[in-house]
Motif scaffolding. Structure first.
Motif, PDB file in Angstrom:
ATOM      1  N   LEU A   1      12.608 107.777   3.344  1.00 50.80           N
ATOM      2  CA  LEU A   1      13.765 107.802   4.327  1.00 50.80           C
ATOM      3  C   LEU A   1      13.337 108.827   5.456  1.00 50.80           C
ATOM      4  N   ILE A   2      12.836 109.934   4.887  1.00 56.87           N
ATOM      5  CA  ILE A   2      12.425 111.096   5.939  1.00 56.87           C
ATOM      6  C   ILE A   2      11.216 110.695   6.889  1.00 56.87           C
ATOM      7  N   LYS A   3      10.292 109.985   6.352  1.00 60.96           N
ATOM      8  CA  LYS A   3       9.126 109.578   7.037  1.00 60.96           C
ATOM      9  C   LYS A   3       9.420 108.511   8.078  1.00 60.96           C
ATOM     10  N   LYS A   4      10.560 107.663   7.778  1.00 62.67           N
ATOM     11  CA  LYS A   4      11.188 106.472   8.838  1.00 62.67           C
ATOM     12  C   LYS A   4      11.930 107.223   9.636  1.00 62.67           C
ATOM     13  N   LEU A   5      12.663 108.130   9.369  1.00 60.10           N
ATOM     14  CA  LEU A   5      13.450 108.776  10.288  1.00 60.10           C
ATOM     15  C   LEU A   5      12.525 109.650  11.536  1.00 60.10           C
ATOM     16  N   VAL A   6      11.588 110.325  11.017  1.00 59.63           N
ATOM     17  CA  VAL A   6      10.638 110.962  11.762  1.00 59.63           C
ATOM     18  C   VAL A   6       9.908 109.978  12.780  1.00 59.63           C
ATOM     19  N   GLU A   7       9.646 108.903  12.332  1.00 54.26           N
ATOM     20  CA  GLU A   7       9.138 107.600  13.095  1.00 54.26           C
ATOM     21  C   GLU A   7       9.929 107.318  14.311  1.00 54.26           C
ATOM     22  N   LEU A   8      11.396 107.023  13.867  1.00 57.39           N
ATOM     23  CA  LEU A   8      12.219 106.734  14.904  1.00 57.39           C
ATOM     24  C   LEU A   8      12.537 107.794  15.822  1.00 57.39           C
ATOM     25  N   GLN A   9      12.421 108.969  15.405  1.00 55.97           N
ATOM     26  CA  GLN A   9      12.643 110.130  16.145  1.00 55.97           C
ATOM     27  C   GLN A   9      11.471 110.262  17.309  1.00 55.97           C
ATOM     28  N   ARG A  10      10.275 109.878  16.736  1.00 56.41           N
ATOM     29  CA  ARG A  10       9.251 109.890  17.610  1.00 56.41           C
ATOM     30  C   ARG A  10       9.199 108.945  18.779  1.00 56.41           C
ATOM     31  N   LEU A  11       9.882 107.652  18.474  1.00 59.48           N
ATOM     32  CA  LEU A  11       9.881 106.684  19.515  1.00 59.48           C
ATOM     33  C   LEU A  11      10.844 107.071  20.547  1.00 59.48           C
ATOM     34  N   GLU A  12      11.913 107.812  20.091  1.00 59.40           N
ATOM     35  CA  GLU A  12      12.897 108.108  21.156  1.00 59.40           C
ATOM     36  C   GLU A  12      12.362 109.137  22.063  1.00 59.40           C
ATOM     37  N   ILE A  13      13.213 109.299  23.032  1.00 62.57           N
ATOM     38  CA  ILE A  13      13.016 110.374  24.216  1.00 62.57           C
ATOM     39  C   ILE A  13      13.016 111.715  23.656  1.00 62.57           C
TER      40      ILE A  13
ATOM     41  N   ALA B   1      17.520 109.782  18.561  1.00 59.97           N
ATOM     42  CA  ALA B   1      17.266 111.049  18.961  1.00 59.97           C
ATOM     43  C   ALA B   1      17.875 112.092  17.681  1.00 59.97           C
ATOM     44  N   SER B   2      17.215 113.226  17.262  1.00 63.93           N
ATOM     45  CA  SER B   2      17.722 114.109  16.323  1.00 63.93           C
ATOM     46  C   SER B   2      18.148 113.619  15.044  1.00 63.93           C
ATOM     47  N   CYS B   3      17.690 112.330  14.850  1.00 60.75           N
ATOM     48  CA  CYS B   3      17.933 111.680  13.431  1.00 60.75           C
ATOM     49  C   CYS B   3      17.741 112.422  12.246  1.00 60.75           C
TER      50      CYS B   3
ATOM     51  N   SER C   1      12.269 123.075  13.863  1.00 65.26           N
ATOM     52  CA  SER C   1      13.200 124.168  14.374  1.00 65.26           C
ATOM     53  C   SER C   1      14.681 123.570  14.938  1.00 65.26           C
ATOM     54  N   GLU C   2      14.813 122.339  15.183  1.00 63.14           N
ATOM     55  CA  GLU C   2      15.918 121.470  15.477  1.00 63.14           C
ATOM     56  C   GLU C   2      16.838 121.558  14.316  1.00 63.14           C
ATOM     57  N   ILE C   3      15.945 121.228  12.991  1.00 66.50           N
ATOM     58  CA  ILE C   3      16.830 121.395  11.785  1.00 66.50           C
ATOM     59  C   ILE C   3      17.498 122.797  11.571  1.00 66.50           C
TER      60      ILE C   3
ATOM     61  N   TRP D   1      17.975 125.308  13.707  1.00 65.36           N
ATOM     62  CA  TRP D   1      18.668 125.960  14.807  1.00 65.36           C
ATOM     63  C   TRP D   1      19.730 124.954  15.570  1.00 65.36           C
ATOM     64  N   GLY D   2      19.268 123.875  15.228  1.00 61.73           N
ATOM     65  CA  GLY D   2      20.276 122.829  16.084  1.00 61.73           C
ATOM     66  C   GLY D   2      20.077 122.792  17.494  1.00 61.73           C
ATOM     67  N   SER D   3      18.950 122.630  17.772  1.00 64.35           N
ATOM     68  CA  SER D   3      18.524 122.730  19.245  1.00 64.35           C
ATOM     69  C   SER D   3      18.967 121.656  20.258  1.00 64.35           C
ATOM     70  N   SER D   4      19.229 120.452  19.508  1.00 63.66           N
ATOM     71  CA  SER D   4      19.498 119.328  20.417  1.00 63.66           C
ATOM     72  C   SER D   4      20.938 119.227  20.881  1.00 63.66           C
ATOM     73  N   PRO D   5      21.016 119.046  22.105  1.00 62.98           N
ATOM     74  CA  PRO D   5      22.505 118.964  22.753  1.00 62.98           C
ATOM     75  C   PRO D   5      23.501 117.643  21.827  1.00 62.98           C
ATOM     76  N   LEU D   6      22.490 116.887  21.330  1.00 63.62           N
ATOM     77  CA  LEU D   6      23.460 115.974  20.463  1.00 63.62           C
ATOM     78  C   LEU D   6      24.328 116.502  19.242  1.00 63.62           C
ATOM     79  N   LEU D   7      23.902 117.813  18.919  1.00 59.93           N
ATOM     80  CA  LEU D   7      24.325 118.420  17.613  1.00 59.93           C
ATOM     81  C   LEU D   7      25.053 119.739  18.096  1.00 59.93           C
ATOM     82  N   ARG D   8      25.247 120.210  19.236  1.00 63.60           N
ATOM     83  CA  ARG D   8      25.979 121.191  19.634  1.00 63.60           C
ATOM     84  C   ARG D   8      27.316 121.085  19.657  1.00 63.60           C
TER      85      ARG D   8
END
Length: 396
Positions: free
Chosen positions: A286-298, A338-340, A385-387, A389-396
């Protein structure tokens, strides 16, 4: 078909009658005069139109009597417009009688509509070959359930074995995708209607298996809704039956819409999953796939965070919060992946299935898997870093 149309017209007339009778109470009756003449006229016109129906349909005999009583009380009210104390008291008594009759009319109308809805649903699902007719009957049934719990309606549903019929619709290979998904939504409506009665039937029956097997956009959305409603018991059942890996496999679909709903379902499952289930999800890649999906996103830092510094302190706090909510929902729709990875961890940390120590242990394992799945140190650093520190605006 003629009978269906006739009952549909009858239902509309009864709903109009119900509204017209309630409108009689919308204006307070003055001390000396009854001025709601428009409502009285509307009621009288509907009564004239409905009278042939009420007097010829045995199932509406009680309603016919109530309508007749209401007409009589309205006449009594209009004939009690004197200025004496006796007239005043009589108006109060008649006013009370009218309120009671209107309440009884509402009960009778709703009871008739409930009976007709269930009778028509069962007839159509069992006997009709018209897919459009089935879809419409299921939609009416779902709408009826959404109006709130009603014990008489529940008795009708149980007596007619509606849940079993819906199960058979979800097991029928010849069933169209539209009818399948509408039947599934009707199951969700039943669970919302009364969890105490219908959750057990969902857990013990083949519905979840059939939803997973269908693997359509609508079926997986329904599955997510059921997870939200039933929570841990359904997730435990899905884990025991091996359904969770099959949901994860949908993340590899070529259909983007399927991937999006499968990801939402994974997030819902994560909120209630136990340690063993989360570990199994990780082992499924799952984690590998989530990273791949996130890579495809902006990239997360290319998403406009809203210009917080330039906007300054907003005096209209509530409006600002609403706008932020709309912006974030828009971001989620535009960039669903994004940030999945971080969103998955947030579900684990906020969820009900894990102890504090288990959350920490699994988070470290996920961080390790992120580093393994990343194609570069820069990508790994950004996600980690996002995990942390929560840097994504989707997670603020």
């Amino acid at each position: 078909m003629e009978e269906t149309q006739e009952n549909s017209n009858k239902s509309k007339l009864l709903e109009s009658l119900n509204k017209a009778s309630k409108d009689l109470l919308t204006k307070p009756i003055p001390m000396y005069t009854y001025t709601n003449l428009a409502a009285i006229k509307t009621f009288q016109e509907l009564h004239a139109e409905l009278d042939p129906v009420l007097t010829t349909d045995p199932t509406l005999s009680n309603l016919s009597q109530l309508v007749s009583n209401l007409k009589t009380q309205l006449n009594n009210l209009q004939n009690s417009q004197g200025h004496s104390l006796k007239s005043f008291v009589r108006r109060r008594i008649v006013d009370h009688e009218i309120s009671c009759i209107v309440a009884s009319i509402d009960v009778e109308v709703q009871a008739w509509i409930n009976r007709e809805t269930i009778r028509n649903l069962v007839r159509v699902l069992l006997d009709s070959d018209d897919e459009e007719e089935k879809a419409k009957a299921l939609t009416r049934f779902e709408k009826r359930l959404s109006s709130g719990f009603n014990r008489d309606l529940q008795e009708l549903v149980l007596k007619a074995k509606v849940f079993s019929i819906l199960e058979s619709m979800l097991s029928e290979s010849k069933c169209s995708i539209r009818v399948f998904e509408q039947s599934a939504r009707a199951v969700v409506a039943l669970v919302k209607f009364n969890k105490d009665v219908f959750v057990g039937q969902v857990l013990m029956g083949p519905i979840v298996r059939n939803l997973v097997s269908k693997a359509s956009h609508g079926s997986i959305r329904v599955l997510s809704s059921l997870v939200k409603l039933i929570k841990s018991p359904l997730v435990y059942e899905m884990e025991a039956q091996g359904y969770i890996p099959r949901i994860i496999s949908l993340l590899y679909s070529n259909d983007r819409s399927i991937v999006i709903v499968a990801l939402d379902c994974v997030f819902e499952i994560a909120f209630f999953a136990r340690k063993e289930a989360v570990e199994a999800m990780i082992e499924e890649g799952l984690i590998k796939k989530l990273v791949e999906l996130q890579r495809l996103e902006i990239e997360g830092d290319s998403i406009d965070g809203g210009g917080g510094e330039s906007r300054g302190i907003c005096e209209e706090t509530e409006e600002k919060e609403r706008e932020m909510g709309r912006r974030e929902r828009g971001l989620m729709e535009e960039w669903p992946f994004a940030s999945c990875v971080t969103r998955f961890i947030v579900q684990l940390e906020m969820g009900d299935g894990l102890e504090l120590g288990e959350r920490r242990e699994l988070k470290q394992e996920i961080l390790s898997r992120v580093r393994e799945a990343s194609v570069s140190d820069a990508e790994a650093t950004a996600i980690v870093s996002e995990i942390l520190w929560g840097s994504s605006p989707l997670l603020r």
